[in-house]
Design a protein around this motif. Structure first.
Motif, PDB file in Angstrom:
ATOM      1  N   ASN A  86      -7.630   6.555  -1.062  1.00 24.75           N
ATOM      2  CA  ASN A  86      -6.572   5.815  -1.760  1.00 24.75           C
ATOM      3  C   ASN A  86      -5.907   6.771  -2.747  1.00 24.75           C
ATOM      4  N   ALA A 137      -3.768  -2.818  -1.542  1.00 23.85           N
ATOM      5  CA  ALA A 137      -3.451  -3.383  -2.852  1.00 23.85           C
ATOM      6  C   ALA A 137      -1.963  -3.719  -2.939  1.00 23.85           C
ATOM      7  N   GLU A 138      -1.621  -4.632  -3.799  1.00 23.88           N
ATOM      8  CA  GLU A 138      -0.230  -5.031  -4.025  1.00 23.88           C
ATOM      9  C   GLU A 138       0.612  -3.811  -4.390  1.00 23.88           C
ATOM     10  N   GLY A 139       1.723  -3.629  -3.687  1.00 27.63           N
ATOM     11  CA  GLY A 139       2.623  -2.525  -3.987  1.00 27.63           C
ATOM     12  C   GLY A 139       2.234  -1.200  -3.363  1.00 27.63           C
ATOM     13  N   HIS A 140       1.118  -1.148  -2.650  1.00 26.63           N
ATOM     14  CA  HIS A 140       0.705   0.085  -1.972  1.00 26.63           C
ATOM     15  C   HIS A 140       1.128   0.042  -0.499  1.00 26.63           C
ATOM     16  N   TYR A 141       1.184   1.225   0.105  1.00 26.54           N
ATOM     17  CA  TYR A 141       1.680   1.372   1.476  1.00 26.54           C
ATOM     18  C   TYR A 141       0.632   2.153   2.263  1.00 26.54           C
ATOM     19  N   ASP A 161       0.578   0.256   7.845  1.00 28.04           N
ATOM     20  CA  ASP A 161       2.015  -0.036   7.794  1.00 28.04           C
ATOM     21  C   ASP A 161       2.825   0.990   8.580  1.00 28.04           C
ATOM     22  N   ASP A 219      -3.712   5.236   1.396  1.00 26.87           N
ATOM     23  CA  ASP A 219      -2.828   4.310   0.697  1.00 26.87           C
ATOM     24  C   ASP A 219      -2.057   5.087  -0.362  1.00 26.87           C
ATOM     25  N   GLY A 252       9.458   1.084  -3.854  1.00 28.30           N
ATOM     26  CA  GLY A 252       8.949  -0.076  -3.146  1.00 28.30           C
ATOM     27  C   GLY A 252       8.668   0.225  -1.691  1.00 28.30           C
ATOM     28  N   CYS A 253       8.033  -0.736  -1.012  1.00 28.01           N
ATOM     29  CA  CYS A 253       7.575  -0.540   0.360  1.00 28.01           C
ATOM     30  C   CYS A 253       8.528  -1.191   1.361  1.00 28.01           C
ATOM     31  N   SER A 290       9.593  -3.384   4.607  1.00 31.33           N
ATOM     32  CA  SER A 290       9.047  -4.582   5.238  1.00 31.33           C
ATOM     33  C   SER A 290       8.938  -4.331   6.734  1.00 31.33           C
TER      34      SER A 290
END
Length: 641
Positions: A31, A51-55, A76, A301, A307-308, A310
């Motif tokens: 990570n 985790a939130e906001g991770h890619y 992703d 990660d 931002g990531c 979609s």
């Protein structure tokens, strides 16, 4: 610097030396976003949640045709950092000289590229990036636009191929390049990487060359020509490959996270892993050796500054704009096996016949209908797509023409584990005239029988008659093949004599035993012109009326009668300057300096001695196969009927 995981995976793979059909469903995970420097091994289905906001990025490289052995974890983004193939310029690519311009790619190379692109397209990751490597001469020869199109179509737009260019995916900007001054005889995309062209605010950079690698003294080597640009553009991740031993995760001195995703370890001549299909995807590996997958995919990660993306975001690049981001041209959906109660007891047959031979397509379909559920296609792309997903019992193919080749269908069929026992029949008047072409197809695609218009009814009548008598399909095909042979029509009566390619053999009088031993073996595939005196060979080569030689096997000779005289004549001639050169010399085999000098001066492609003549004969047969495929009507882009 994060301690590299590579030392663990590499030692296990190299020293336990256990070829596997399928790597365990495990992966290396770190990570980078958390910054804790921990590197762990996980089962693919037991990774920590994102985790939130991770890619989440899954990275692999250097599969060298053995991609089917790899089980990828979900993420992703899937990144492939080069060396999908194992092409060094002597398998499927013809060049003007060693490390010269690419002249042509034969059907086998195109088929391998297509098999890999289809595998990428089948992966469930919402988005994928593919960059080529120094073994991917086939991609280089196809040209950037064609490879762009191939990956776009085979993935329905989810994959993008990057050849020294940038692309965006929603808020994410990526850059990919295969270029580097590789110190290797495998030299696809061997050129300066002008990384100053990498745009600012690039978040993920993918190159085949790694940025950080371990050294033998326990330290690390950082490629500052690359790392300084990673720092300049603010990269959140660099993914590379190439250096198999360096498999692992690192950071540059400026803190940029780096991954070396090489799946393969060392080169193997024996104990080659064969994958779940039971065979190597590139059949030439069985003779020349290849790489075994021995390392796991790497998952990391990362945090992206803007931002990531979609899953619904689409790739934006110069190439995607030229396509207007449209879906690829629709192909026929794969037919189902036993789609009705009436069909459920039947065998399933795939028939590929281009539009130019509609007569055979209709005739074969009608004859087979009583015993087979027949899937008929005039498109090699559609037929190959079906061959990858449907279990077939019988496949009958025409050779096709450039851009619509039967070899594409056969490569896809042989890549499908479910169809490993499928019986393949080739319908071709060209093959009926050319024994070497038949040998090549039998060897590469395990073709069981060859038929053409004069023998098609003999084959089909016997096949149907014996199936009606409750013989198995395999038994019926054997009987039908024998009927074709007994007819005396299996080779076209009016076929012109097939001219063998020409080989110049120079062996000085002090070693005539070598000439006596090699000449009959070389003559099986080549018209051999043997010389004891270098000046006589030179005079023939320099004669403007002399037809070109395709291959030269030469000893280095003795003072005043040297193979160098022959090689100079060949390279200086107008008609034989592209002739392949193989040197038979124990002295050169012992001297890397001599080999390098001869490669540099004459583009010698192979060095052998008495103890490695099996390697010579293997290379000679491979080249004969290549020439046979190249000189058929397929290469001439003429319909084969």
């Amino acid at each position: 610097l994060i301690p590299p995981y590579s030392h663990v995976t590499y030692l296990l793979g190299r020293y336990l030396h256990v070829p596997v059909a399928m790597l365990p469903a495990r992966c290396v995970y770190t990570n980078f976003a958390a910054g804790d420097g921990m590197v762990k091994l996980y089962n693919n289905d037991a990774l920590p949640p994102v985790a939130e906001g991770h890619y989440r990025v899954v990275t692999v490289s250097d599969t060298h045709n053995q991609h089917e052995c790899v089980q990828l974890p979900m993420g992703d983004l899937l990144v492939f950092a080069g060396d999908a193939l194992t092409e060094s310029g002597t398998r499927y690519v013809t060049r003007t000289r060693s490390k010269g311009d690419i002249v042509s790619i034969n059907a086998g190379g195109i088929a391998l590229a297509d098999i890999f692109a289809r595998w990428i397209g089948r992966q469930p990751h919402p988005h994928k990036i593919v960059v080529a490597g120094n073994h991917d001469l086939v991609f280089q020869g196809m040209g950037r636009d064609a490879v762009h199109q191939l990956f776009h179509e085979r993935s329905n737009g989810s994959a993008i191929y990057l050849e020294h260019e940038a692309a965006t995916l929603g808020p994410l900007r990526v850059f990919g390049s295969p270029y580097y001054r590789y110190h290797s005889r495998n030299d696809a995309f061997c050129d300066s990487a002008w990384l100053s062209q990498m745009p600012d605010d690039t978040h993920i950079v993918v190159t085949h060359i790694p940025c950080v690698i371990p050294t033998t003294d326990g330290g690390y080597h950082e490629k500052y020509f690359l790392s300084k640009h990673l720092t300049r553009v603010g990269a959140a991740l660099h993914a590379g490959g190439h250096s198999h031993y360096a498999h692992g995760v690192y950071r540059t001195s400026a803190g940029t996270p780096c991954v070396v995703g090489s799946i393969s370890a060392g080169w193997h001549w024996e104990r080659l892993s064969v994958g779940p299909s039971g065979q190597r995807i590139d059949p030439i590996d069985a003779e020349r050796g290849g790489y075994n997958p021995e390392n796991f995919p790497i998952v990391c990660d990362i945090a992206l500054p803007k931002g990531c993306p979609s899953p619904s975001d689409a790739w934006e690049s110069d190439f995607s704009h030229s396509l207007h981001l449209s879906a690829p041209a629709s192909t026929s959906p794969a037919p189902s096996r036993g789609s009705s109660a009436h069909d459920s007891h039947k065998y399933v047959a795939l028939v590929f016949a281009p539009d130019y031979d509609e007569r055979f397509a209709q005739h074969a379909t009608a004859r087979l209908a009583a015993n087979f559920q027949v899937h008929l296609s005039s498109s090699a792309a559609d037929a190959a797509s079906w061959a990858e997903t449907v279990k077939y019992d019988l496949c009958i193919v025409k050779l096709g023409v450039q851009g619509n080749l039967g070899s594409t269908v056969l490569a896809a069929l042989r890549g499908n584990v479910a169809s490993s026992d499928c019986i393949v029949i080739v319908h071709s008047s060209t093959a009926a005239q050319d024994e070497h072409l038949r040998m090549s197809y039998a060897r590469h695609f395990n073709v069981c029988a060859f038929i053409h218009q004069p023998t098609e009814d003999i084959f089909l009548d016997s096949l149907i008659e014996n199936l009606d008598q409750q013989q198995t399909l395999s038994e019926a095909v054997d009987v039908a093949s024998s009927a074709v042979l007994l007819s005396g029509l299996s080779v076209t009566d009016h076929a012109p004599e097939i001219q063998k390619p020409r080989l110049l053999l120079f062996v000085a009088a002090n070693d005539l035993a070598t000439a006596d031993r090699l000449t009959p073996l070389l003559s099986e595939r080549f018209e051999v012109h043997s010389f004891e005196i270098a000046d006589e060979a030179k005079r023939l080569v320099e004669d403007p009326k002399c037809p070109p030689f395709q291959l030269c096997v030469t000893k280095l000779g003795t003072l005043g009668n040297q193979g160098i005289t022959v090689m100079k004549a060949l390279r200086g001639s107008t008609h034989s300057r592209h002739c392949k050169l193989y040197v038979h010399s124990a002295g050169a085999m012992r001297s890397e300096h001599s080999q390098e000098a001869l490669r540099h001066q004459f583009n010698v492609e192979l060095f052998v001695c008495h103890s490695s003549e099996d390697v010579l004969l293997s290379a000679v047969n491979d080249y004969a196969d290549e020439l046979a495929l190249r000189t058929t009507s397929v290469a001439a882009n003429e319909p084969d009927v």
